[in-house]
Design an enzyme around this catalytic site. Structure first.
Site, PDB file in Angstrom:
ATOM      1  N   LYS A  12       0.768  -1.278  -0.106  1.00  0.00           N
ATOM      2  CA  LYS A  12       0.134   0.014   0.035  1.00  0.00           C
ATOM      3  C   LYS A  12       0.937   1.242   0.104  1.00  0.00           C
ATOM      4  O   LYS A  12       2.087   1.383   0.316  1.00  0.00           O
ATOM      5  CB  LYS A  12      -0.868   0.013   1.066  1.00  0.00           C
ATOM      6  CG  LYS A  12      -0.125   0.082   2.411  1.00  0.00           C
ATOM      7  CD  LYS A  12       0.153   1.194   3.238  1.00  0.00           C
ATOM      8  CE  LYS A  12       0.911   1.080   4.424  1.00  0.00           C
ATOM      9  NZ  LYS A  12       1.725   2.286   4.995  1.00  0.00           N
ATOM     10  N   SER A 106       0.395  -6.673   5.254  1.00  0.00           N
ATOM     11  CA  SER A 106      -0.363  -7.518   4.214  1.00  0.00           C
ATOM     12  C   SER A 106      -0.112  -9.018   4.180  1.00  0.00           C
ATOM     13  O   SER A 106      -0.916  -9.940   4.002  1.00  0.00           O
ATOM     14  CB  SER A 106       0.300  -6.874   2.852  1.00  0.00           C
ATOM     15  OG  SER A 106      -0.684  -6.994   1.866  1.00  0.00           O
ATOM     16  N   ASP A 138      -1.857  -1.819  10.859  1.00  0.00           N
ATOM     17  CA  ASP A 138      -2.283  -1.776   9.552  1.00  0.00           C
ATOM     18  C   ASP A 138      -2.983  -3.196   8.759  1.00  0.00           C
ATOM     19  O   ASP A 138      -3.486  -3.041   7.787  1.00  0.00           O
ATOM     20  CB  ASP A 138      -1.209  -1.527   8.716  1.00  0.00           C
ATOM     21  CG  ASP A 138      -0.746   0.200   8.812  1.00  0.00           C
ATOM     22  OD1 ASP A 138      -1.426   0.823   8.973  1.00  0.00           O
ATOM     23  OD2 ASP A 138       0.540   0.226   8.528  1.00  0.00           O
TER      24      ASP A 138
HETATM   25  O1  C5P Z   1       0.566  -1.698  15.425  1.00  0.00           O
HETATM   26  P1  C5P Z   1       1.857  -1.904  15.082  1.00  0.00           P
HETATM   27  O2  C5P Z   1       2.638  -2.808  15.758  1.00  0.00           O
HETATM   28  O3  C5P Z   1       2.111  -2.205  13.628  1.00  0.00           O
HETATM   29  O4  C5P Z   1       2.690  -0.556  15.180  1.00  0.00           O
HETATM   30  C1  C5P Z   1       4.315  -0.493  15.302  1.00  0.00           C
HETATM   31  C2  C5P Z   1       4.476   0.568  16.477  1.00  0.00           C
HETATM   32  O5  C5P Z   1       4.284   1.964  15.768  1.00  0.00           O
HETATM   33  C3  C5P Z   1       3.859   0.821  17.649  1.00  0.00           C
HETATM   34  O6  C5P Z   1       4.575   0.137  18.506  1.00  0.00           O
HETATM   35  C4  C5P Z   1       3.908   2.281  17.989  1.00  0.00           C
HETATM   36  O7  C5P Z   1       5.304   2.783  18.520  1.00  0.00           O
HETATM   37  C5  C5P Z   1       3.899   2.959  16.705  1.00  0.00           C
HETATM   38  N1  C5P Z   1       2.399   3.144  16.296  1.00  0.00           N
HETATM   39  C6  C5P Z   1       2.007   4.358  16.906  1.00  0.00           C
HETATM   40  N2  C5P Z   1       0.400   4.601  16.525  1.00  0.00           N
HETATM   41  C7  C5P Z   1      -0.275   4.049  15.769  1.00  0.00           C
HETATM   42  C8  C5P Z   1       0.450   2.827  15.103  1.00  0.00           C
HETATM   43  C9  C5P Z   1       1.599   2.482  15.325  1.00  0.00           C
HETATM   44  O8  C5P Z   1       2.387   4.940  17.750  1.00  0.00           O
HETATM   45  N3  C5P Z   1      -1.555   4.398  15.310  1.00  0.00           N
END
Ligand code: C5P
Length: 285
Positions: A12, A106, A138
């Protein structure tokens, strides 16, 4: 019963990414418009008798354990539905890793969709998206793909009309960036905020020119401080004739939008001499 399923896992790009504020749970409240492009990984899933999760990949840099979102997705489904069988996955990586193109998310979404089929779980896409949110912010978007507005920490999805089709040149600078690191380094007072709702309106009106003027990413400046090459690549893309250029996600990949194929080829050829990882793709319908 199926014994093997292959799912496509497209990359994406973020047409917009707005950081609204830092939440009490440590995540950031976001508003984003994302669209899929035709650069994709392929995830093949096979049921095995042994109660374990085995991942193989053509890319030696991919972690094959709990650090991999696809592994987490398979473990979540096995535990939630008490599945005593195992799965062997082959992840054919085409999307660069740690690039801001949602490759890991993905792959996880493809794993959830694939295991739903393989193990006849009968879950709807909405149910898979709720599970996906437990794996990563995501992943719910990647369950649906296409063009969508994402809010919350990224997990609340509203599907949008497809964007007017155009060519996309992707350039991935050598060094990856970790999403967490970029979010932690944000300085809120100087954050730029893209006009997300105008972007949604431009997509509704299929107004490509307006879309190119509205793209924007709150994380871009922070990533540029860590990797100044991002700015240089953007400038080169524009000088080679791109209609617009922006960093995707937390970076470091930069994408250029071009309506005309001849322009996209010029941008592609121009950047190919400067970076190793350059792709010429299209937006997906
Ligand atoms: O949710 P995910 O594990 O993909 O996110 C990775 C990191 O990105 C999180 O640990 C956080 O530090 C940051 N993040 C954030 N706010 C979001 C999505 C991700 O701070 N909305």
């Amino acid at each position: 019963m199926n014994t093997e399923v292959t799912e496509k896992a497209p990359a994406k790009i973020n047409l917009t990414l707005d950081v609204l504020y830092k939440r009490g749970d440590g995540y950031h409240e976001l508003e984003m418009v994302m669209t899929s492009v035709d650069l994709a990984d392929h995830v093949t899933l096979k049921t095995i008798e042994e109660n374990s999760i085995i991942i193989q990949s053509n890319n030696g840099f991919l972690p094959l354990d709990q650090r991999n979102h696809a592994y987490k997705a398979a473990l979540l489904i096995k535990e939630r539905f008490n599945i005593q069988l195992g799965v062997e996955m082959m992840i054919k990586k085409n999307i660069p890793i740690a690039a801001g193109l949602g490759g890991g998310s993905s792959d996880a979404a493809a794993t959830l969709r694939g295991l739903n089929q393989l193990w006849n779980l009968g879950l709807s896409l909405d149910e898979l998206a709720i599970l996906g949110a437990e794996v990563g912010s995501d992943v719910p978007y990647c369950i649906y793909g296409g063009t969508a507005f994402a809010s919350g920490r990224g997990e609340k999805i509203e599907q949008l009309d497809a964007v007017p089709q155009c060519w996309v040149v992707l350039v991935k600078p050598k060094k990856g960036i970790s999403t967490g690191t970029v979010f932690n380094a944000l300085s809120y007072d100087t954050l730029k905020h893209p006009a997300t709702y105008s972007m949604i309106a431009a997509i509704k009106e299929q107004d490509y020119l307006r879309m190119t003027k509205l793209i924007g990413n709150s994380l871009e400046e922070t990533s540029i401080i860590r990797q100044p090459s991002i700015e240089k690549i953007k400038e080169k893309m524009i000088s080679f004739g791109a209609d617009a250029a922006l960093m995707s996600g937390s970076g470091p990949t930069i994408f250029a939008l071009c309506r005309k194929y001849s322009r996209a080829q010029r941008v592609y050829n121009g950047l190919k001499g400067f970076c190793n990882e350059v792709y010429l793709v299209r937006t997906l319908k």
